[in-house]
Enzyme design. Structure first.
Site, PDB file in Angstrom:
ATOM      1  N   HIS A  45      -6.381  -4.431  13.107  1.00 31.27           N
ATOM      2  CA  HIS A  45      -6.991  -3.713  11.994  1.00 31.27           C
ATOM      3  C   HIS A  45      -8.389  -4.314  11.892  1.00 31.27           C
ATOM      4  CE1 HIS A  45      -6.875  -1.932   7.737  1.00 31.27           C
ATOM      5  NE2 HIS A  45      -8.089  -2.400   7.924  1.00 31.27           N
ATOM      6  N   HIS A  47      -6.334   2.658  14.042  1.00 26.00           N
ATOM      7  CA  HIS A  47      -7.045   3.611  13.160  1.00 26.00           C
ATOM      8  C   HIS A  47      -8.575   3.463  13.173  1.00 26.00           C
ATOM      9  CE1 HIS A  47      -6.586   0.101  10.670  1.00 26.00           C
ATOM     10  NE2 HIS A  47      -5.506   0.493  10.018  1.00 26.00           N
ATOM     11  N   ASP A  80      -0.660   5.829  10.378  1.00 28.93           N
ATOM     12  CA  ASP A  80      -0.824   4.748   9.392  1.00 28.93           C
ATOM     13  C   ASP A  80      -0.098   5.123   8.088  1.00 28.93           C
ATOM     14  OD1 ASP A  80      -1.613   2.352   8.275  1.00 28.93           O
ATOM     15  OD2 ASP A  80      -3.629   3.027   7.768  1.00 28.93           O
ATOM     16  N   HIS A 126       3.897   2.047   8.035  1.00 28.44           N
ATOM     17  CA  HIS A 126       4.317   0.974   7.115  1.00 28.44           C
ATOM     18  C   HIS A 126       5.513   1.529   6.338  1.00 28.44           C
ATOM     19  CE1 HIS A 126       0.403  -1.195   7.626  1.00 28.44           C
ATOM     20  NE2 HIS A 126      -0.038   0.045   7.832  1.00 28.44           N
ATOM     21  N   PHE A 127       6.708   1.040   6.648  1.00 32.32           N
ATOM     22  CA  PHE A 127       7.912   1.638   6.046  1.00 32.32           C
ATOM     23  C   PHE A 127       8.514   0.766   4.942  1.00 32.32           C
ATOM     24  CE2 PHE A 127       9.068   4.799   9.712  1.00 32.32           C
ATOM     25  CZ  PHE A 127       8.035   5.616   9.312  1.00 32.32           C
ATOM     26  N   ARG A 128       7.855  -0.354   4.613  1.00 36.97           N
ATOM     27  CA  ARG A 128       8.063  -1.079   3.345  1.00 36.97           C
ATOM     28  C   ARG A 128       9.374  -1.828   3.192  1.00 36.97           C
ATOM     29  NH1 ARG A 128       2.806  -0.819   2.897  1.00 36.97           N
ATOM     30  NH2 ARG A 128       1.964   1.051   1.959  1.00 36.97           N
ATOM     31  N   ASN A 180       3.546  -6.002   7.387  1.00 40.47           N
ATOM     32  CA  ASN A 180       3.212  -6.409   6.005  1.00 40.47           C
ATOM     33  C   ASN A 180       4.290  -5.978   5.006  1.00 40.47           C
ATOM     34  OD1 ASN A 180       2.254  -3.776   6.594  1.00 40.47           O
ATOM     35  ND2 ASN A 180       0.827  -3.811   4.879  1.00 40.47           N
ATOM     36  N   HIS A 190       2.551   4.594  -1.195  1.00 40.53           N
ATOM     37  CA  HIS A 190       2.552   3.914  -2.493  1.00 40.53           C
ATOM     38  C   HIS A 190       3.017   4.954  -3.506  1.00 40.53           C
ATOM     39  CE1 HIS A 190       0.292   0.523  -0.858  1.00 40.53           C
ATOM     40  NE2 HIS A 190      -0.506   1.397  -0.282  1.00 40.53           N
TER      41      HIS A 190
HETATM   42  O1  DOR Z   1      -4.639   1.885   3.706  1.00 36.38           O
HETATM   43  C1  DOR Z   1      -3.907   1.055   4.220  1.00 36.38           C
HETATM   44  N1  DOR Z   1      -2.745   0.699   3.640  1.00 36.38           N
HETATM   45  N2  DOR Z   1      -4.258   0.494   5.377  1.00 36.38           N
HETATM   46  C2  DOR Z   1      -3.557  -0.516   5.928  1.00 36.38           C
HETATM   47  O2  DOR Z   1      -3.890  -0.956   7.007  1.00 36.38           O
HETATM   48  C3  DOR Z   1      -2.424  -1.124   5.194  1.00 36.38           C
HETATM   49  C4  DOR Z   1      -1.797  -0.074   4.377  1.00 36.38           C
HETATM   50  C5  DOR Z   1      -0.672  -0.531   3.477  1.00 36.38           C
HETATM   51  O3  DOR Z   1       0.188  -1.278   3.945  1.00 36.38           O
HETATM   52  O4  DOR Z   1      -0.617  -0.078   2.352  1.00 36.38           O
END
Ligand code: DOR
Length: 439
Positions: A180, A234, A305, A66-68, A98, A309
């Site tokens: 997921h 995962h 994964d 997840h590279f945001r 996402n 944050h």
């Molecule tokens: O812990 C997680 N964070 N699992 C996920 O599948 C989504 C991810 C996120 O995008 O922060």
């Protein structure tokens, strides 16, 4: 006319596609490996790397990150994340939908591809996210490794937790569906039962093994009904591993993260909410069963994964703290350290982190050191140990759940498309990866 770019890696310990280790040379020209031999002599003007004592592996392909970007760049962006990849020996990644906006149609996919082409130091691919309404987009958007479905642990449009909506997606088309797998109804019910508890360890009880098993069973049922290519992201529990051991159709694959192999619920005492992820960390028994399933081929490969944050976000009290941990900088060294400790072989690590991923996603010419394959390579040092240090991390999030772990197998030099993108602590930020293709 400019001469083709050429690189000669000398005297490396090379892991060959059959798992055999030889000491020898590798010659690349333009973006490809052209020769692998005990000794290569060449007339072409060549950049040489003396790799004596180092081990040459195919670059890691991380199939879940997840590279945001776009929308959440305060946590990470495609440039910082791809710098972290280069440092970690990750030469290709598959990224999740996402972001903001969500990647749920051709337009948002094209936007990500455009951004990646201008700022990614490594190769890239992007999943298309399923909603209950975007079936036409799921059938046509490209290029993509597949459709991502959040069966649970999500809110808003990307949550697809009703069986009828899931069935509609499984029933149409034939591209890979990556799930997921957590059961949202069970999570909702247990959130109420455990409401008011702020100890982050409760996270593993709320989103328990049963929640994961229920969703994996449902995905498996639908996949079998339509013979639909399914990938379980995962996988985290002994119960799911046992289920797949008994009943795994040839068109189903599964992955596990280093976190679910190497960390367990005891991590909450040490690092609190930094240990919070979805699906959650499990017990030492789950760790053991997952390792065995990986070694036995029940689980096919590794993904990080990588879900960064900020520390400020993570410092909020549970359950306001977000789930997820960064991982691309540490995954290869963690797995190679486990190999040196006897959990597996180096050749297995190569298989799980490169070759098996390329095969499962149909990524041509990647995941092996052989003529004709792309020159995505990593030289690692298996002779020395160095701890994970927060101040050395390149992820914008600036932390790792593995801080202080003493690891070997750190990347010394990372090569993407025949170009040195990382060398002994220095990045070459001029290098750009390419968009991945999927057969
Ligand atoms: O812990 C997680 N964070 N699992 C996920 O599948 C989504 C991810 C996120 O995008 O922060």
């Amino acid at each position: 006319m400019s001469s083709p770019k050429s690189l000669l890696i000398r005297r490396a310990r090379i892991i060959l596609p059959n798992g055999e280790l030889i000491v020898g040379d590798v010659l690349t020209r333009d973006r490809q490996i052209v020769e692998v031999a005990p000794e290569i002599s060449t007339q072409t003007p060549t950049t040489e790397i003396d790799a004596a004592g180092l081990t040459l592996l195919p670059g890691v392909i991380d199939p879940q990150v997840h590279f945001r970007e776009p929308g959440l760049e305060h946590k990470e962006d495609l440039f910082t994340a791809s710098c972290a990849c280069a440092k970690g020996g990750v030469t290709s990644f598959l990224e999740m939908p996402n972001t903001r906006p969500l990647t749920t149609n051709q337009q948002t996919l094209d936007d990500k591809l455009q951004r990646a082409s201008s700022k990614c130091l490594v190769n890239y691919g992007f999943f298309i996210g399923a909603t209950a309404e975007n079936l036409p987009d799921l059938l046509t958007a490209k290029p993509t490794p597949g459709i991502k479905i959040f069966m649970g642990s999500m809110h808003g449009q990307l949550l697809v937790d009703q069986e009828a909506a899931l069935e509609a997606i499984f029933a149409q088309g034939d591209r890979l569906i990556a799930v997921h797998a957590e059961d949202q109804a069970r999570i909702n019910q247990r959130r109420q039962e455990f409401a008011g508890i702020h100890d982050p360890a409760i996270h593993s009880q709320i989103q328990d093994n049963q929640a994961a098993l229920l969703a994996t069973k449902l995905a498996l049922k639908l996949s079998k009904k339509y013979q639909r290519r399914l990938h379980i992201l995962h996988m985290s529990t002994a119960e799911e591993a046992d289920l797949l051991r008994q009943d795994k159709p040839s068109w189903v694959t599964a992955e596990v993260t280093p976190q679910h192999l190497l960390l367990n619920t005891s991590a909450y005492e040490k690092i609190g909410t930094l240990a919070q992820m979805n699906p959650p960390l499990r017990s030492p028994h789950d760790n053991q069963v997952l390792w065995q399933a990986l070694r036995d081929g029940v689980i096919d490969f590794i993904a990080t994964d990588h879900a960064p944050h900020t520390l400020a976000e993570k410092a909020q009290e549970y359950p306001n703290s977000p789930s997820g941990m960064p991982g691309v900088e540490t995954s290869l060294a963690l797995m190679l350290t486990a190999a040196m400790e006897g959990q597996c072989t180096i050749a297995q690590v190569v298989h799980w982190m490169s070759n098996a991923v390329a095969v499962a996603y149909g990524i041509p010419n990647k995941g092996a050191i052989a003529p004709g394959y792309d020159a995505d390579l990593v030289l690692v040092d298996l002779n020395t140990y160095r701890p994970v240090r927060r101040e050395e991390l390149l992820t914008k999030s600036g932390w790792s759940p593995f801080e202080g772990w003493n690891l070997t197998g750190w990347a010394v030099t990372t090569i993407v498309g025949g170009e040195i993108v990382y060398d002994k602590g220095k990045l070459n930020t001029e290098v750009r990866g390419q968009v991945l293709t999927f057969l």
